[in-house]
Design an enzyme around this catalytic site. Structure first.
Site, PDB file in Angstrom:
ATOM      1  N   ASP A  85     -31.575  21.077   1.824  1.00  0.00           N
ATOM      2  CA  ASP A  85     -31.094  21.479   0.553  1.00  0.00           C
ATOM      3  C   ASP A  85     -29.727  21.909   0.915  1.00  0.00           C
ATOM      4  O   ASP A  85     -29.347  22.696   1.599  1.00  0.00           O
ATOM      5  CB  ASP A  85     -31.820  23.021   0.406  1.00  0.00           C
TER       6      ASP A  85
ATOM      7  N   ASP B  80     -19.865  21.371   1.790  1.00  0.00           N
ATOM      8  CA  ASP B  80     -19.131  22.556   2.511  1.00  0.00           C
ATOM      9  C   ASP B  80     -17.587  22.348   2.854  1.00  0.00           C
ATOM     10  O   ASP B  80     -16.714  23.062   2.333  1.00  0.00           O
ATOM     11  CB  ASP B  80     -19.548  22.966   3.895  1.00  0.00           C
TER      12      ASP B  80
ATOM     13  N   GLY C 195     -30.673  23.213  -9.332  1.00  0.00           N
ATOM     14  CA  GLY C 195     -32.117  23.033  -8.607  1.00  0.00           C
ATOM     15  C   GLY C 195     -32.352  22.368  -7.522  1.00  0.00           C
ATOM     16  O   GLY C 195     -33.217  21.609  -7.443  1.00  0.00           O
TER      17      GLY C 195
ATOM     18  N   SER D  65     -32.977  23.438  -4.357  1.00  0.00           N
ATOM     19  CA  SER D  65     -34.080  23.986  -3.608  1.00  0.00           C
ATOM     20  C   SER D  65     -35.135  23.582  -4.314  1.00  0.00           C
ATOM     21  O   SER D  65     -36.250  22.911  -3.347  1.00  0.00           O
ATOM     22  CB  SER D  65     -34.074  25.536  -3.584  1.00  0.00           C
TER      23      SER D  65
ATOM     24  N   TYR E 296     -18.389  37.263  -2.500  1.00  0.00           N
ATOM     25  CA  TYR E 296     -18.232  37.220  -4.033  1.00  0.00           C
ATOM     26  C   TYR E 296     -17.507  38.236  -4.442  1.00  0.00           C
ATOM     27  O   TYR E 296     -16.994  38.247  -5.587  1.00  0.00           O
ATOM     28  CB  TYR E 296     -19.753  37.106  -4.486  1.00  0.00           C
TER      29      TYR E 296
END
Length: 216
Positions: A87, A93, A21, A23, A52
């Site tokens: 966000d 990363d 959640g 964002s 993906y």
């Protein structure tokens, strides 16, 4: 509405698992404080869907894209004088995604070395303001998986459960050793910003207390 002693030039980063959640939280904090939002650039990412489908082929490309985007946004925040809610953070990363692929062999060692060289060069610039606080969203693994399923993104639904479980473990380890800035830990089962807008007051109060501790 209660006022809080939070400087208008503050920068906050919202961190946590996919589906936690981020964002929604970033938007709620920004709206409550009158800050600008810095959103993750997913729609314009040319590598995400391909990633993906084939982690090994596209992991390096994906992480380089995110690194470049986050550095550009850091520069923008610096030049704007703060007052932002991000966000996701650049720290995730590196500490979660890139490292996970390097450890699991879905990113070649030479690519990871190149990635880390770029990261170190970017973080050491004056354009990189560390956040005043990292807002970390955590909660039960099954709740995270339920949310991923509920939002119904095909590329996430097709991802093996083992990938999410690995990411979840890495997030738990990562946040326990995170020291780049103060951390505000929030359990996602303790609030519901969509059902009760007033829950944001609990979040803002925790942020304000953290800021006060670090500046006193």
């Amino acid at each position: 509405m209660k006022s809080y002693d939070i400087p208008s030039n503050s920068v906050f980063a919202v961190a946590g698992m996919v589906g936690a959640g981020k964002s929604t939280m970033a938007h709620a904090i920004a709206e409550r404080l009158g800050f600008q939002e810095s959103l993750e650039n997913v729609a314009e990412n040319p590598y995400l869907e391909r990633f993906y489908d084939d982690f090994e082929r596209w992991s390096f490309h994906l992480q380089i894209f995110f690194l470049a985007e986050r550095f550009k946004e850091q520069k923008h925040i610096f030049e704007s004088g703060g007052g932002f809610v991000q966000d996701r953070s650049i720290y995730e990363d590196v500490g979660i995604f890139a490292k996970m692929h390097a450890d699991k062999g879905t990113m070649e060692a030479v690519d990871f070395e190149t990635y880390m060289s770029l990261y170190d060069a970017m973080v050491m610039t004056p354009y990189f303001p560390h956040p005043n606080a990292l807002i970390y969203l955590e909660g039960p693994m099954q709740t995270i998986l339920d949310r991923i399923e509920e939002r119904g993104r095909d590329m996430e639904l097709q991802t093996p459960r083992s990938y999410w479980e690995e990411m979840y473990r890495r997030y738990e380890q990562w946040i326990d050793s995170f020291t780049a800035c103060p951390v505000v830990r929030l359990n996602i089962t303790d609030y519901d910003l969509l059902a009760n807008e007033d829950d944001i007051e609990l979040v803002i109060e925790k942020i304000a207390k953290t800021i006060k501790k670090t500046t006193s």
